[in-house]
Scaffold this active site. Structure first.
Site, short mmCIF file in Angstrom:
data_model
loop_
_atom_site.label_atom_id
_atom_site.label_comp_id
_atom_site.label_asym_id
_atom_site.label_seq_id
_atom_site.Cartn_x
_atom_site.Cartn_y
_atom_site.Cartn_z
N PHE A 10 0.32 6.69 -0.56
CA PHE A 10 1.54 6.17 0.06
C PHE A 10 2.37 5.48 -1.02
O PHE A 10 1.84 4.73 -1.83
CB PHE A 10 1.16 5.17 1.15
CG PHE A 10 2.17 5.04 2.25
CD1 PHE A 10 1.98 5.66 3.47
CD2 PHE A 10 3.32 4.28 2.07
CE1 PHE A 10 2.91 5.53 4.49
CE2 PHE A 10 4.26 4.15 3.07
CZ PHE A 10 4.05 4.77 4.29
N GLU A 46 -6.62 2.18 3.66
CA GLU A 46 -7.90 2.89 3.46
C GLU A 46 -8.63 2.43 2.20
O GLU A 46 -9.82 2.77 2.00
CB GLU A 46 -7.67 4.41 3.37
CG GLU A 46 -7.41 5.10 4.70
CD GLU A 46 -6.07 4.79 5.32
OE1 GLU A 46 -5.08 4.70 4.58
OE2 GLU A 46 -6.01 4.61 6.56
N ILE A 70 5.23 -1.75 0.85
CA ILE A 70 6.65 -2.13 0.76
C ILE A 70 7.16 -2.46 2.16
O ILE A 70 6.97 -1.65 3.09
CB ILE A 70 7.45 -1.00 0.08
CG1 ILE A 70 6.90 -0.78 -1.35
CG2 ILE A 70 8.94 -1.33 0.06
CD1 ILE A 70 7.53 0.36 -2.12
N THR A 74 9.56 -2.59 9.41
CA THR A 74 8.62 -2.70 10.52
C THR A 74 7.52 -3.73 10.26
O THR A 74 7.20 -4.03 9.10
CB THR A 74 7.91 -1.35 10.77
OG1 THR A 74 6.98 -1.15 9.71
CG2 THR A 74 8.87 -0.19 10.84
N HIS A 76 4.58 -3.22 10.56
CA HIS A 76 3.45 -2.46 10.03
C HIS A 76 3.02 -3.03 8.68
O HIS A 76 1.83 -3.10 8.37
CB HIS A 76 3.88 -1.00 9.87
CG HIS A 76 2.76 -0.02 9.83
ND1 HIS A 76 1.87 0.13 10.86
CD2 HIS A 76 2.37 0.86 8.88
CE1 HIS A 76 1.01 1.06 10.55
NE2 HIS A 76 1.28 1.51 9.35
N ARG A 115 7.36 -3.97 -11.06
CA ARG A 115 5.97 -4.42 -11.31
C ARG A 115 5.02 -3.27 -11.57
O ARG A 115 3.81 -3.44 -11.62
CB ARG A 115 5.49 -5.25 -10.11
CG ARG A 115 6.20 -6.58 -9.98
CD ARG A 115 6.14 -7.16 -8.60
NE ARG A 115 6.83 -8.45 -8.52
CZ ARG A 115 8.16 -8.59 -8.42
NH1 ARG A 115 8.95 -7.53 -8.38
NH2 ARG A 115 8.71 -9.80 -8.39
#
Ligand code: INI
Length: 148
Positions: A10, A46, A70, A74, A76, A115
């Site tokens: 991701f 994960e 990031i 949301t 999430h 970063r």
């Protein structure tokens, strides 16, 4: 020193740069290629489970977890970031080997890229360096324990 790197796919534009930083650091610290392995997983959430399986195998002296969470729009973000951070710490404490938190948690992609080899350094490099330092520290602690 046998080191496994787990990197999440991701936000791969960022995590691939973290991976490069980690590999460059280990090369600089003279880790041998044959003693390194890279595993990839879907997302930062994960990372702890993969790290736990690797730690349970007894093959590795340390595990470096790399990811990029990031914020976006949301909630999430909070679940994923917290799950990764707590999960990685749980594995380290449970398994007794260094399991390093090389996960960026930023507001936006620009901050993450800064970063990941940009003007704020490379957290992948820092995470790999922390792994090497921790393995050396554990070895020193083991030796000093034996002398007493
Ligand atoms: N995974 C990340 O690594 N970074 C993120 O920013 C992210 N966001 O924002 O959703 C993310 N989500 C996926 C998550 O890690 C799991 O792979 C997914 O929920 C399946 O368990």
């Amino acid at each position: 020193m046998k080191i496994a790197i787990v990197v999440s796919r991701f936000n791969s534009g960022v995590t691939s740069k973290l991976l490069r930083g980690a590999e460059e650091c280990l090369e600089r610290r003279r880790a041998q290629r044959k003693h390194l392995a890279v595993f990839s997983c879907p997302g930062a959430f994960e990372l702890p489970q993969v790290a736990d399986k690797l730690a349970a195998s007894g093959t590795w002296d340390a595990i470096v977890c790399l990811g990029a969470v990031i914020r976006g729009q949301t909630p999430h973000f909070d679940y994923v970031a917290r799950g990764a951070a707590h999960g990685i710490q749980d594995v380290a404490l449970k398994r007794g080997i260094p399991v390093i938190f090389g996960v960026l948690t930023t507001e936006n992609e620009e901050q993450a890229l800064a970063r990941a080899g940009g003007n704020r350094g490379n957290k992948g490099w820092d995470a790999a360096e922390a792994a090497v330092d921790m393995v050396a520290l554990f070895r020193t602690m083991k030796r000093s324990g034996k002398r007493r």
